[in-house]
Design a protein around this motif. Structure first.
Motif, PDB file in Angstrom:
ATOM      1  N   GLU A 237      27.951  89.623  50.429  1.00 19.56           N
ATOM      2  CA  GLU A 237      27.636  88.331  49.447  1.00 19.56           C
ATOM      3  C   GLU A 237      28.130  88.260  48.075  1.00 19.56           C
ATOM      4  O   GLU A 237      28.006  87.084  47.516  1.00 19.56           O
ATOM      5  CB  GLU A 237      25.862  88.592  49.300  1.00 19.56           C
TER       6      GLU A 237
ATOM      7  N   VAL B 134      24.502  78.189  45.932  1.00 17.95           N
ATOM      8  CA  VAL B 134      24.249  79.704  46.784  1.00 17.95           C
ATOM      9  C   VAL B 134      23.226  80.292  46.141  1.00 17.95           C
ATOM     10  O   VAL B 134      23.452  80.623  44.907  1.00 17.95           O
ATOM     11  CB  VAL B 134      25.516  80.274  47.106  1.00 17.95           C
TER      12      VAL B 134
ATOM     13  N   LYS C 157      30.517  85.124  47.612  1.00 19.45           N
ATOM     14  CA  LYS C 157      29.663  83.788  47.767  1.00 19.45           C
ATOM     15  C   LYS C 157      28.975  83.474  46.507  1.00 19.45           C
ATOM     16  O   LYS C 157      28.593  82.203  46.056  1.00 19.45           O
ATOM     17  CB  LYS C 157      28.808  83.898  48.891  1.00 19.45           C
TER      18      LYS C 157
ATOM     19  N   GLU D  26      29.851  80.633  44.068  1.00 21.51           N
ATOM     20  CA  GLU D  26      29.986  79.264  44.822  1.00 21.51           C
ATOM     21  C   GLU D  26      28.756  78.481  44.204  1.00 21.51           C
ATOM     22  O   GLU D  26      27.769  78.818  44.100  1.00 21.51           O
ATOM     23  CB  GLU D  26      30.281  79.236  46.494  1.00 21.51           C
TER      24      GLU D  26
END
Length: 611
Positions: free
Chosen positions: A524, A533, A527, A530
């Motif tokens: 994770e 998110v 991410k 981003e």
């Protein structure tokens, strides 16, 4: 065989359909509608021919003519290249389409173009029985063998007399090693002893040879000239189509560097020729809303095949929009002869983006004003109203906390909009690093206390001054502390520390935010920076999901770095590295730095008479 107007029309219609199928099978798959339509038209035309002429249909290549059922139909030089190449490549003299030939048989004949063996073998392997090929056969024939027997007998009896000039050995002795003129002279000298006759014969032979050579060369050159003219016409036609689609012209050298631009191209690029001259053409897409397509092989080449690859640079979405808005028109030989275009959505997209930015800006400001009033009123009630009961105090704290969350969401949306439009301005200056850390922590202490979290700040001695926009860097740390508060359970701790960079990071100051929360898995971690998110060990919490994306953008735009170190169940450590202040000059910005003034009193303090 009949030669009626109806027959000729059907012959020509079949040629058109069959030629179209030959060309399109090289462009599309066999089941493409264009291919199946052409094959079906050919099959139907063959059926009509069989009904009209009660028999099969044949195409024969006879020297410079194409015969249909033995009747001259077209000159060979008028035939499409695809059809002519089929006859020439497989040495076909006649193609016969038997009664009942199906579209699948025609498809196999079209696909035979790519076969490297004999055409008959290909059709046999495909089980085609309704189409037959008769190949042209070439053989050397003895001229005497074509004469009648009596003529051959007379020829045999009339043997040439021996040359009067004495000659040692055979007449051909030594000729292969001699040049042409010397060999001719040798033969003539052996044929006659008269010098004048020898000279006359040499002149006649030389003239004949010259005339024959010129005729052969001209015949060969005529074909080359036609092919050259055809290629030139294809290029002119293609260039005409392309230039009709665009007003701007950019001239580049063999390396792709810009040499010249007309005014329309300058307008498209948004920059003058004086600024772009000598730069690579791929520098243009750095400007918003531009796509550049350039052949990988720019140099003209006449020795080997060039690459068909085209390099593209720019917005992928915009490139797809432009591509989908244009269709190429081709003739039966696959040459570009025109285009069909519809207006692209680029202008509409730009208008929509502007409307979106204006809406977000207006919406956030319209929401922020009443929200600020509500928050201020709640804070007044919390601070100055008579001591409420425990339940009332809980409701009041919840209302204050939710107004802070709403304000944070509005700020995130506004900052994200500014980042996307390039309107977020930074004013870097030398600022004490520990002051930035303490200011961020002080802003979040009240929220940390509502969850009984221990929020502390520490700094090692001698930390260098940081070169950064103080307000934006405080916002970066507030975002990180806010995340730590969200994901740290009640009673946990959050530590904000400041230290000098070590070794390779000696030119940076390190800010770190360490918590004892739920942590983030390795999968994770890639991410979390981003947009939109929100993940931490599978748990999701409220918010826009823009905080870390904005944080990373703000750090990078100040020449900094941001990293995360975490394991599930062991908390997180976010590190922000900002450059050390070394008397850097203030960079030019699009707006003047705001003057530092005493902030005016809020309207509600003026209304209530508070200082």
């Amino acid at each position: 065989m009949t030669d009626s107007p109806d027959s000729k029309l059907l012959w020509l219609n079949f040629l058109k359909a069959f030629t179209r199928a030959l060309v399109q099978i090289n462009l599309y798959k066999p089941d493409h509608p264009q291919v199946t339509q052409a094959l079906e038209e050919g099959r139907v035309t063959l059926e009509r021919l069989a009904e009209l002429e009660n028999g099969d249909f044949s195409l024969t290549m006879d020297n410079d003519k194409l015969l249909a059922n033995g009747v001259p139909l077209l000159a060979v030089d008028k035939l499409p290249n695809a059809l002519k190449n089929l006859f020439v490549r497989f040495h076909i003299q006649t193609i016969t389409f038997l009664n009942g030939a199906a579209a699948e048989d025609l498809l196999a004949l079209c696909q035979m173009q790519a076969y490297k063996g004999a055409g008959k073998d290909f059709l046999r392997e495909r089980g085609v029985k309704k189409i037959t090929l008769d190949e042209a056969v070439y053989a050397k024939v003895d001229p005497a063998a074509t004469l009648p027997p009596a003529a051959r007998k007379g020829t045999a009896q009339q043997q040439p007399a021996a040359p009067s000039a004495p000659a040692a050995g055979k007449l051909s002795d030594g000729l292969p090693e001699q040049a042409l003129e010397t060999a001719l002279s040798t033969v003539v000298n052996r044929a006659t002893d008269d010098p004048k006759e020898q000279q006359t014969i040499m002149q006649i032979l030389a003239r004949k040879f010259k005339e024959q050579l010129e005729a052969e060369v001209n015949r060969a050159l005529e074909g080359v000239r036609r092919e050259k003219k055809k290629i030139e016409n294809d290029m002119v036609r293609t260039e005409s189509v392309m230039t009709s689609m665009a007003d701007g012209v950019v001239v580049v050298d063999k390396n792709g560097s810009i040499l010249m631009m007309n005014p329309q191209a300058e307008t498209i690029s948004g920059r003058p020729l004086s600024e772009l001259s000598g730069k690579k053409i791929f520098d243009l897409p750095q400007i918003e809303n531009q796509v550049v397509s350039l052949a990988r092989e720019i140099r003209s080449e006449n020795k080997e095949n060039i690459s068909k690859e085209v390099e593209k640079l720019g917005s992928t979405d915009l490139a797809e929009t432009v591509k989908k808005a244009t269709a190429v028109i081709q003739n039966e030989e696959g040459k570009i002869v025109g285009s069909v275009s519809i207006p692209t959505d680029a202008a509409k997209l730009k208008q929509i983006e502007q409307l979106q930015q204006d809406f977000i800006s207006n919406m956030t400001h319209e929401l922020r004003s009443p929200l600020t009033s509500i928050k201020a009123a709640l804070e007044i009630m919390s601070r100055e109203a008579p001591r409420p009961g425990e339940s009332s105090r809980t409701v009041l704290n919840t209302a204050i906390r939710n107004t802070e969350r709403l304000n944070s969401i509005i700020t995130d949306i506004l900052d994200f909009s500014k980042l996307q439009s390039g309107k977020l301005i930074f004013h870097p200056a030398g600022t004490p690093a520990e002051e930035i850390a303490r200011e961020a922590a002080d802003a979040m202490k009240a929220w940390a206390m509502t969850k009984s979290l221990d929020l502390s700040v520490s700094g090692e001695p001698g930390v260098p001054t940081v070169y950064a926009d103080r307000r934006r860097t405080v916002q970066v740390l507030i975002n990180l502390i806010s995340n730590a508060i969200k994901f740290t359970p009640q009673g946990g701790s959050i530590e904000v520390s400041v230290s000098a960079g070590k070794e390779a990071m000696a030119n940076y100051v390190s800010f770190s935010v360490k918590d004892t929360g739920c942590g983030i898995s390795k999968e994770e971690q890639v991410k979390i920076f981003e947009k939109f998110v929100q993940v931490a060990s599978g748990e999701k919490v409220g918010g826009t999901g823009l905080g870390l994306a904005i944080t990373k953008a703000m750090v990078i735009m100040q020449s900094g770095r941001i990293t995360v170190d975490s394991e599930p169940g062991k908390g997180c450590i976010f590190r922000v590295l900002m450059p050390v202040y070394r008397n850097q000059g203030e960079p030019s910005v699009s707006e003047a730095a705001p003057e530092v003034k005493e902030p005016p009193r809020p309207w509600w303090k003026k209304l209530l008479g508070l200082s």
